[in-house]
Each structure stands twice: as C-alpha cells, then as structure tokens.
Design a protein around this motif. Structure first.
Motif, PDB file in Angstrom:
ATOM      1  N   UNK A  96       0.830  -1.187   0.000  1.00 40.01           N
ATOM      2  CA  UNK A  96       0.000   0.000   0.000  1.00 40.01           C
ATOM      3  C   UNK A  96       0.875   1.250   0.000  1.00 40.01           C
ATOM      4  N   UNK A  97       0.376   2.271  -0.640  1.00 40.67           N
ATOM      5  CA  UNK A  97       1.108   3.524  -0.720  1.00 40.67           C
ATOM      6  C   UNK A  97       0.985   4.281   0.592  1.00 40.67           C
ATOM      7  N   UNK A  98       2.100   4.889   0.996  1.00 39.99           N
ATOM      8  CA  UNK A  98       2.106   5.679   2.215  1.00 39.99           C
ATOM      9  C   UNK A  98       2.475   7.113   1.882  1.00 39.99           C
ATOM     10  N   UNK A  99       1.919   8.029   2.625  1.00 36.14           N
ATOM     11  CA  UNK A  99       2.279   9.434   2.475  1.00 36.14           C
ATOM     12  C   UNK A  99       2.650   9.963   3.856  1.00 36.14           C
ATOM     13  N   UNK A 100       3.519  10.946   3.878  1.00 35.91           N
ATOM     14  CA  UNK A 100       3.939  11.543   5.133  1.00 35.91           C
ATOM     15  C   UNK A 100       3.510  13.001   5.151  1.00 35.91           C
ATOM     16  N   UNK A 101       2.793  13.382   6.202  1.00 35.23           N
ATOM     17  CA  UNK A 101       2.335  14.751   6.388  1.00 35.23           C
ATOM     18  C   UNK A 101       2.721  15.163   7.799  1.00 35.23           C
ATOM     19  N   UNK A 123      -7.166   6.824   4.001  1.00 31.66           N
ATOM     20  CA  UNK A 123      -7.639   8.201   4.113  1.00 31.66           C
ATOM     21  C   UNK A 123      -9.096   8.311   3.679  1.00 31.66           C
ATOM     22  N   UNK A 124      -9.788   9.258   4.272  1.00 36.55           N
ATOM     23  CA  UNK A 124     -11.180   9.505   3.871  1.00 36.55           C
ATOM     24  C   UNK A 124     -11.191  10.104   2.468  1.00 36.55           C
ATOM     25  N   UNK A 125     -12.335  10.071   1.829  1.00 33.07           N
ATOM     26  CA  UNK A 125     -12.471  10.681   0.508  1.00 33.07           C
ATOM     27  C   UNK A 125     -12.158  12.174   0.583  1.00 33.07           C
ATOM     28  N   UNK A 126     -12.588  12.813   1.671  1.00 29.96           N
ATOM     29  CA  UNK A 126     -12.307  14.244   1.849  1.00 29.96           C
ATOM     30  C   UNK A 126     -10.803  14.494   1.944  1.00 29.96           C
TER      31      UNK A 126
END
Length: 70
Positions: free
Chosen positions: A1-6, A16-19
């Motif tokens: 799965x793809x991960x993002x860092x914020x 993540x939610x659609x929003x």
C-alpha cells in the motif's frame, strides 16, 4: 500500500477519507501549478532582460551616455 507523510506522520493512502484524498489531490495540484508558474516567471524575466538590452541598444546616445533602465 502507498504511504504518504504529512507533518512527520505516515499515513496509508488507502485508509484516508475521501475528503482527505480530495484535499491531498488539491494540494498536489496547487504545488505543481506553483512550480509551473515559477518556471514561467523565470522565462518572462529572461525575456524582459533581453528586451531591455535591445531597447537600450536602440535608443540614441545623449552626450556620450546612454539612458539607464532598472
């Protein structure tokens, strides 16, 4: 799965939610657009310098001095 860092926190993209996905997409678009505009600004600044030089060369000389433009 793809991960993002914020803000130094890692998230699974699929969780993540659609929003949140929509906001991320908008943020990525804005970042890309800003980079495109920076590149366009660099091109325009280069063209402006060239036109300014050409204008100076086209102007008549006044008592041995050329007119200065900023």
């Amino acid at each position: 799965m793809a991960k993002i860092t914020i803000d130094n926190t890692e998230y699974e993209f699929d969780s993540l939610s659609d929003e949140a996905k929509a906001q991320l997409s908008s943020l990525q678009f804005v970042d890309a657009e800003m980079e495109r505009l920076k590149a366009q600004m660099a091109v325009l600044q280069t063209a402006r310098m060239s036109y300014s030089r050409a204008l100076k060369e086209a102007l008549p000389t006044i008592q041995g001095e050329t007119i200065q433009f900023n």
